[in-house]
Structure formats: structure tokens, C-alpha cells
Write an enzyme that holds these catalytic residues in place. Structure first.
Site, mmCIF file in Angstrom:
data_model
loop_
_atom_site.group_PDB
_atom_site.id
_atom_site.type_symbol
_atom_site.label_atom_id
_atom_site.label_comp_id
_atom_site.label_asym_id
_atom_site.label_seq_id
_atom_site.Cartn_x
_atom_site.Cartn_y
_atom_site.Cartn_z
ATOM 1 C CG HIS A 225 -0.209 -0.084 2.529
ATOM 2 N ND1 HIS A 225 0.232 -1.300 3.031
ATOM 3 C CD2 HIS A 225 0.179 0.851 3.422
ATOM 4 C CE1 HIS A 225 0.856 -1.101 4.179
ATOM 5 N NE2 HIS A 225 0.846 0.199 4.438
ATOM 6 C CG HIS B 83 1.394 5.392 4.093
ATOM 7 N ND1 HIS B 83 0.767 5.352 5.309
ATOM 8 C CD2 HIS B 83 2.031 4.198 3.981
ATOM 9 C CE1 HIS B 83 1.019 4.198 5.916
ATOM 10 N NE2 HIS B 83 1.804 3.484 5.127
HETATM 11 P P1 AMP Z 1 2.472 0.419 7.231
HETATM 12 O O1 AMP Z 1 3.357 0.737 8.382
HETATM 13 O O2 AMP Z 1 2.928 1.084 5.971
HETATM 14 O O3 AMP Z 1 2.216 -1.059 7.078
HETATM 15 O O4 AMP Z 1 1.118 1.142 7.579
HETATM 16 C C1 AMP Z 1 -0.089 0.502 7.829
HETATM 17 C C2 AMP Z 1 -1.112 1.606 8.028
HETATM 18 O O5 AMP Z 1 -2.399 1.015 7.980
HETATM 19 C C3 AMP Z 1 -0.996 2.342 9.366
HETATM 20 O O6 AMP Z 1 -0.808 3.720 9.117
HETATM 21 C C4 AMP Z 1 -2.329 2.030 10.053
HETATM 22 O O7 AMP Z 1 -2.822 3.127 10.781
HETATM 23 C C5 AMP Z 1 -3.228 1.699 8.882
HETATM 24 N N1 AMP Z 1 -4.323 0.783 9.184
HETATM 25 C C6 AMP Z 1 -4.244 -0.413 9.824
HETATM 26 N N2 AMP Z 1 -5.456 -0.992 9.890
HETATM 27 C C7 AMP Z 1 -6.322 -0.140 9.265
HETATM 28 C C8 AMP Z 1 -7.725 -0.169 9.006
HETATM 29 N N3 AMP Z 1 -8.491 -1.181 9.397
HETATM 30 N N4 AMP Z 1 -8.263 0.877 8.348
HETATM 31 C C9 AMP Z 1 -7.499 1.908 7.954
HETATM 32 N N5 AMP Z 1 -6.181 1.998 8.151
HETATM 33 C C10 AMP Z 1 -5.587 0.985 8.808
#
Ligand code: AMP
Ligand code: ZN
Length: 137
Positions: A99, A101
Site C-alpha cells: 500500500h 500512503h
Molecule cells: P504500514 O506501516 O505502511 O504497514 O502502515 C499501515 C497503516 O495502515 C498504518 O498507518 C495504520 O494506521 C493503517 N491501518 C491499519 N489498519 C487499518 C484499518 N483497518 N483501516 C485503515 N487503516 C488501517
């Protein structure tokens, strides 16, 4: 993947604040935003990192990113934005489903950007050779 939170969001099994869906990608608000409007752009198919994604899907993702980044910038009246992708645990990846950001930015918002430090010339040259040795065309 059944137990993957982003797969479940993509399938509509878990709720999200969705802002975009083109069939291949979904974009929704991060539940723990760095700034309000922080958005995630997620391929609906499960791939763990950028390196696992087929090249044509990466190309498609860049189109979705441009569209959604423009929506986020306009929708939040941001003055700028950061694009970021954490790949592998060492880089801070917490959700093992690829994903990107999109973080809206405002002058004086207090968020810190990366700060580089001057490197030794020989170290730069040596790591350049190491990287170039893995070039595939
Ligand atoms: P990463 O460190 O790049 O894997 O970031 C994962 C991101 O996903 C974090 O910023 C979390 O806050 C976000 N996240 C985790 N679960 C959810 C969810 N159910 N809905 C929206 N965002 C999420
Ligand atoms: Zn997944």
C-alpha cells in the site's frame, strides 16, 4: 488472503472510509492519520510488497496515486503531500499487503521529513557499484 486486513477491506468485509475504487485499487482513510486526510492506496489483489507486484500493476498504481493525491490535496486544502511506501518490516511495514500512503502536508504542521547526512565519497561509489550490479533490463 482470508486473514489480511486490507484484503478484507478491499472485499467489503471490513468497514473503511473509502474515497476511491476503480476495480483494481481502493483508497481509504488511514485510521491513525499522520495528518487528517492521510489516505492509503491499496491494490485489491494481495501482494506483500512493491517487489511482489507485477510491473503493469505498479504502473496502474501510479495512475491511481496521481488521481487520489490530487483529490486528497484539493479535499484537505493541503499545501503539499508526501507519498510513502513501507516495504518489509525493517522499513516499518506493519500491514503485509502492499500500500502507498498519501499524507497531506501544511506549512508548519510540525511533521519532520527525513534528514540525510553527508556520506563518504568512497562509500557512495562502493554502494553505487553494488546496486548497479543488480540491474535487470
Ligand atoms: P504500514 O506501516 O505502511 O504497514 O502502515 C499501515 C497503516 O495502515 C498504518 O498507518 C495504520 O494506521 C493503517 N491501518 C491499519 N489498519 C487499518 C484499518 N483497518 N483501516 C485503515 N487503516 C488501517
Ligand atoms: Zn491482503
Amino acid at each position: 488472503m482470508d486473514d489480511c486486513v486490507f484484503c478484507r477491506i478491499a472485499k467489503g468485509e471490513l468497514p473503511c472510509e473509502k474515497v476511491y475504487d476503480d476495480g483494481k485499487f481502493v483508497a481509504f482513510l488511514d485510521i491513525s492519520p499522520v495528518n487528517l486526510g492521510h489516505t492509503l492506496v491499496v491494490p485489491k489483489e494481495h501482494y506483500e510488497t512493491l517487489l511482489d507486484m507485477p510491473a503493469d500493476l505498479v504502473a496502474d498504481m501510479s495512475q491511481a496515486l496521481k488521481l487520489v493525491a490530487s483529490m486528497v490535496k484539493n479535499g484537505t486544502k493541503a499545501e503539499g503531500f508526501n507519498l510513502m511506501m513501507n516495504n518489509y518490516e525493517a522499513a516499518g511495514q506493519v500491514v503485509p499487503h502492499a500500500h502507498m500512503h498519501i499524507v497531506p502536508r501544511f506549512k508548519g504542521d510540525g511533521l519532520k521529513n527525513w534528514q540525510g547526512k553527508k556520506a563518504d565519497k568512497d562509500d557512495l561509489s562502493s554502494v553505487k557499484e553494488d546496486i548497479v550490479s543488480f540491474m535487470q533490463i
